[in-house]
Design an enzyme around this catalytic site. Structure first.
Site, mmCIF file in Angstrom:
data_model
loop_
_atom_site.group_PDB
_atom_site.id
_atom_site.type_symbol
_atom_site.label_atom_id
_atom_site.label_comp_id
_atom_site.label_asym_id
_atom_site.label_seq_id
_atom_site.Cartn_x
_atom_site.Cartn_y
_atom_site.Cartn_z
ATOM 1 N N HIS A 37 5.172 4.511 12.536
ATOM 2 C CA HIS A 37 5.161 3.105 12.970
ATOM 3 C C HIS A 37 5.251 3.015 14.495
ATOM 4 C CE1 HIS A 37 6.861 2.550 8.774
ATOM 5 N NE2 HIS A 37 5.859 1.702 8.778
ATOM 6 N N ASP A 154 -3.319 5.342 5.517
ATOM 7 C CA ASP A 154 -3.683 4.476 4.388
ATOM 8 C C ASP A 154 -5.153 4.104 4.562
ATOM 9 O OD1 ASP A 154 -0.963 4.139 3.177
ATOM 10 O OD2 ASP A 154 -0.563 3.453 5.202
ATOM 11 N N ARG A 187 8.098 6.453 2.159
ATOM 12 C CA ARG A 187 8.470 7.005 0.855
ATOM 13 C C ARG A 187 8.852 8.481 0.918
ATOM 14 N NH1 ARG A 187 4.477 3.055 -1.075
ATOM 15 N NH2 ARG A 187 5.499 1.600 -2.482
HETATM 16 O O1 PAF Z 1 0.934 -0.375 5.208
HETATM 17 C C1 PAF Z 1 1.895 -1.148 5.004
HETATM 18 O O2 PAF Z 1 3.029 -0.921 5.423
HETATM 19 C C2 PAF Z 1 1.648 -2.421 4.185
HETATM 20 O O3 PAF Z 1 0.713 -2.203 3.181
HETATM 21 C C3 PAF Z 1 1.271 -3.620 5.041
HETATM 22 C C4 PAF Z 1 -0.045 -3.403 5.764
HETATM 23 C C5 PAF Z 1 2.364 -3.891 6.064
HETATM 24 C C6 PAF Z 1 1.113 -4.867 4.167
HETATM 25 O O4 PAF Z 1 2.297 -5.174 3.494
#
Ligand code: PAF
Length: 270
Positions: A37, A154, A187
């Site tokens: 992040h 993702d 996770r």
């Molecule tokens: O990737 C994520 O953390 C989630 O799928 C997102 C894009 C914040 C949507 O809830």
């Protein structure tokens, strides 16, 4: 860094910044923040004057049997992490602010592109990408960012968001891995000590496919030594369809279960 919980407070700050000519970068998250992040936030800051991070565990992307209730909610630690990051404003909305009416999402619009929602992760999580798109569109409507950053990890999510949102420039961020090669994910907290040792085998196998040292069949056999395989697919990275003469970039995409934890990873090549 300021934190707001109401849409009014968020928009007051955003309007002030816009009046000052500042561009807005956005990083939506579900919290449980990690280095992956932080890399998205760094990229947002390089591409916009101000960075907004949202923390919202979106109920519509979890099926009833999934981990919505137990998903890591670590707000205090997340705010500490964000306070020493490039974040200018953190938005922590309530579910009633995001979904003031109900949780329904009209899927008719995607009738001709349903396959994108149903392949790969969509096979085991048929509700998932509709829920993601629903919340991302809603967050975009609220924040109205100039740019938003999503991780390559993702990949199917990124592909669907690029395809089915408009008005916001979507920036793709590379996968951040730990020293053993495991892709960062909230996770990963679910893994026990032994599973942490096994998990990097996933990236090792994908790397061998990318280096053409392993074909798909042998790769599946290798993965099955360590994991319960969900899928391994090698597709056209631009269309998520089978590779053809027009393919310029390939995507090696994989999901496995390690104990009860589902891990996904990919390599994009070309
Ligand atoms: O990737 C994520 O953390 C989630 O799928 C997102 C894009 C914040 C949507 O809830």
């Amino acid at each position: 860094m300021n934190t707001v919980t109401s849409i009014i407070d968020l928009q007051t700050t955003l309007n002030r910044w816009r009046a000052q000519g500042k561009s807005i970068g956005f990083v939506p998250t579900m919290g449980g923040l990690h280095k992956g992040h932080l890399s998205l936030i760094d990229i947002a800051k390089k591409n916009a004057n101000k960075v907004v991070v949202s923390i919202f565990v979106n109920p519509t992307q979890f099926a009833a049997h999934e981990d919505f209730d137990t998903y890591p909610r670590t707000i205090d630690a997340d705010l500490t992490t964000l306070s020493s990051s490039q974040t200018d404003l953190t938005f922590i909305p309530s579910a009633s602010d995001i979904y003031p009416n109900d949780l329904a999402f009209n899927q008719d619009e995607f009738i001709h592109d349903k396959y994108l929602f149903e392949i790969l992760c969509g096979k085991t999580r048929p509700h998932f990408f509709y829920g993601v798109l629903q919340v991302v569109r809603r967050l975009f409507d609220i924040v109205r960012p100039d740019i938003a950053v999503f991780g390559q990890k993702d990949y199917q999510q990124l592909h669907i968001i690029k395809r089915f949102t408009s008005g916001v420039k979507i920036i793709e961020a590379p996968i951040i891995r730990d020293s053993k090669g495991l892709a960062m994910s909230t996770r990963n907290q679910y893994l026990n000590e032994n599973e942490h040792k096994i998990a990097p085998q996933l990236y090792k196998t994908l790397t061998k496919i990318a280096q053409e040292k392993l074909d798909k069949k042998s790769a599946i056999q290798q993965l099955q030594i360590h994991f319960k395989l969900d899928y391994l697919e090698i597709l056209d990275a631009n269309t998520l369809k089978q590779i053809s003469n027009n393919t310029r970039k390939i995507a090696i995409l994989c999901a496995v279960f390690l104990g009860s934890t589902r891990l996904i990873d990919n390599i994009i090549k070309g």
